[in-house]
Design an enzyme around this catalytic site. Structure first.
Site, mmCIF file in Angstrom:
data_model
loop_
_atom_site.group_PDB
_atom_site.id
_atom_site.type_symbol
_atom_site.label_atom_id
_atom_site.label_comp_id
_atom_site.label_asym_id
_atom_site.label_seq_id
_atom_site.Cartn_x
_atom_site.Cartn_y
_atom_site.Cartn_z
ATOM 1 N N GLU A 150 -7.090 -5.218 -1.587
ATOM 2 C CA GLU A 150 -7.692 -5.836 -2.772
ATOM 3 C C GLU A 150 -7.128 -5.261 -4.067
ATOM 4 O OE1 GLU A 150 -12.248 -6.074 -4.303
ATOM 5 O OE2 GLU A 150 -11.865 -6.721 -2.259
ATOM 6 N N ASP A 151 -6.782 -3.965 -4.072
ATOM 7 C CA ASP A 151 -6.436 -3.296 -5.326
ATOM 8 C C ASP A 151 -4.990 -2.833 -5.441
ATOM 9 O OD1 ASP A 151 -9.053 -3.629 -6.074
ATOM 10 O OD2 ASP A 151 -9.671 -1.588 -5.573
#
Length: 539
Positions: A150-151
């Site tokens: 996600e990051d």
């Protein structure tokens, strides 16, 4: 211009409706060095797993006595005998997950929003919560890795290659699926909540640990946003009931403690829109037109490469081709003339193709006219983005293809629009020119020297026109209201983001590699343009 490391992908003919660019594998981000655990874990069958668990129970009883054969390792997992390969593989899995996640988040200098601590402190807290209720190494590994896709630039494919399919599936279940174009915060959270509701009990246990740490951190540092987060967390708990009962109770208690600290009678049960949404960006008519142009003129079809495909009966030939062809990363498999899935390079050729066949995930597929921002969103999570023509998968895009000139033009245009907006905001915020007080004397002298030179050439400009990208960002983001308008909570966060964007801008201008280290900035710009387009639709 393509990087020197880029190579053309082998293709067969042209597919109607898809671009004819050469494409490239291009350099991917440098993965942290970890061992691959999937084979070791597969060798630990159900019987062996029961034996390992039984051994752990006996060793816990013996742990109170000195024992050279027992060793306490990462995150509370106890391994009885280093010679026990199955148990050792599970231990190594957690240790390598910690190293992989730590290096991935450090590579982009990610930090906790409020405390500015290295992000791995949050990952450690989540892993420790999970380890307090289970010795399932895959779950603890997933706790370390839960924000990696996600990051950071890592993809689900990177996770699977390093840690196996089971850990990859857990991370996928824990990764948000919503996009900025899906709507406001409330709508996006509902989409992610529905995704999590379908997750396994193991994934829900990890999410409970994540919720506990986030709730504690937000309540301590941001009481205003904590009221919004409490509503969202309460709704999230409704779909996490299958998770570990002990962590579920801890999560309930964390929410209750936060509510009490805020003076609320009980955790609220409904989800509301965040009242602290960033300030709306007022775009000029020319900027709106340019933004629309960047969406409609730069699409997936411009960079997609035809997907080479084979009949599924020739599956073994496909594996051999992938293993021997340096310039072929992925191939499709057809059944009755329809492409039903794909095989990728690096898969184990001794297994049957049917076992290795990967179905096209819905989130991996985009239409040929999809904007490049959607392609970036897919490639942030997956190794491959598949392009459909007339309903069937016909093309493929990898991160290497994002080195193409079309993508560079698109990105440079977006950065330019952002720089123009910075300048217009400065003029609007400080119409009297008092922004000069927010710039160091040395930088102001350089701007004044450039102003004198440009006026000598007969150009009609003012001092603000002569600011460099970094100077504009420094001036504007020194103002808290303007900083929050860009979604940047602290000066440190603003400085890092703008420094990274300036680096991307320079790499674009000088035809340098933009994928290996600039991917987080590319993903950020893609989200930004989707949010702007969504705002235009509301207006």
């Amino acid at each position: 211009m393509l990087s020197p490391a880029s190579r053309k992908r082998r293709t067969i003919g042209r597919i109607p409706g898809l671009g004819t660019g050469t494409g490239s594998r291009g350099p991917r981000w440098t993965r942290p060095a970890v061992r691959t655990h999937s084979a070791a874990l597969r060798s630990t069958g159900p019987g062996r797993r029961r034996q390992v668990r039984g051994t752990r129970k006996r060793e816990r009883f013996r742990a109170s006595k000195p024992d050279a054969d027992a060793e306490v390792v990462l995150a509370g997992i106890l391994v009885a005998d280093p010679a026990c390969h199955g148990a050792q593989a599970l231990t190594d899995l957690v240790a390598d997950a910690r190293r992989f996640a730590t290096e991935a988040h450090q590579r982009i200098d990610q930090r906790r929003k409020y405390s500015n601590q290295p992000y791995q402190e949050h990952l450690k807290a989540v892993a420790e919560q999970v380890a307090s209720v289970t010795d399932d190494a895959e779950m603890i590994a997933a706790a370390w890795l839960h924000d990696t896709v996600e990051d950071t630039p890592a993809t689900f494919g990177d996770i699977e290659r390093a840690f196996g399919r089971s850990v990859r599936d857990l991370v996928a279940q824990l990764t948000d699926v919503s996009k900025p174009s899906d709507g406001n915060r409330s709508e996006r959270k509902a989409i992610d909540r529905h995704h999590l509701a379908q997750a396994s009990a193991r994934a829900k246990t990890v999410k409970l640990a994540d919720l506990i740490d986030n709730c504690t951190d937000i309540c301590r540092h941001d009481p205003g946003f904590a009221r919004v987060y409490l509503r969202e967390a309460a709704a999230l708990l409704d779909v996490l009931g299958e998770g570990d009962e002990r962590l579920f109770r801890r999560a309930q208690q964390a929410l209750a403690n936060c509510a009490r600290r805020l003076g609320l009678p009980a955790p609220p049960q409904s989800v509301a829109e965040d009242a602290r949404q960033p300030l709306r960006s007022e775009l000029s008519l020319s900027q709106r037109r340019a933004l629309r142009l960047f969406t409609e003129a730069f699409t997936a079809s411009e960079i997609a490469q035809p997907l080479r495909s084979f009949d599924i009966e020739r599956g073994m030939d496909v594996l051999q081709t992938l293993a021997s062809a340096d310039d072929l990363e992925v191939a499709g498999l057809r059944r009755d003339g329809v492409c039903i899935g794909y095989l990728s390079a690096g898969q184990q050729a001794h297994r049957a193709p049917e076992d290795l066949l990967r179905a096209f995930a819905p989130a991996q597929r985009v239409r040929r006219d999809a904007p490049l921002s959607e392609v970036v969103h897919v490639l942030t999570h997956y190794d491959f983005c598949f392009v459909t023509a007339m309903g069937d998968v016909a093309g493929v895009i990898t991160r290497g293809d994002m080195q193409q000139p079309v993508v560079r033009m698109w990105l440079f245009g977006i950065v330019t629009l952002m720089e123009i907006e910075l300048l217009e905001r400065i003029r609007s915020r400080w119409p009297d020119g008092s922004w000069t007080e927010r710039l160091p004397a040395g930088r102001l002298d350089k701007a004044q020297a450039l102003l004198a030179e440009r006026r000598r050439r007969g150009q009609h400009v003012d001092l603000a026109d002569c600011l460099q990208f970094g100077d504009k960002a420094r001036v504007l983001l020194s103002d808290e209201e303007q900083r929050l308008a860009f979604g940047l909570p602290t000066k440190g966060a603003a400085k890092r983001v703008m420094s990274d964007l300036e680096s991307l801008r320079n790499n674009l201008a000088h035809a340098q590699d933009i994928v290996t280290y600039d991917w987080p900035q590319i993903a950020r710009l893609a989200r930004n343009i989707e949010e702007r387009l969504k705002q235009q639709e509301r207006d």
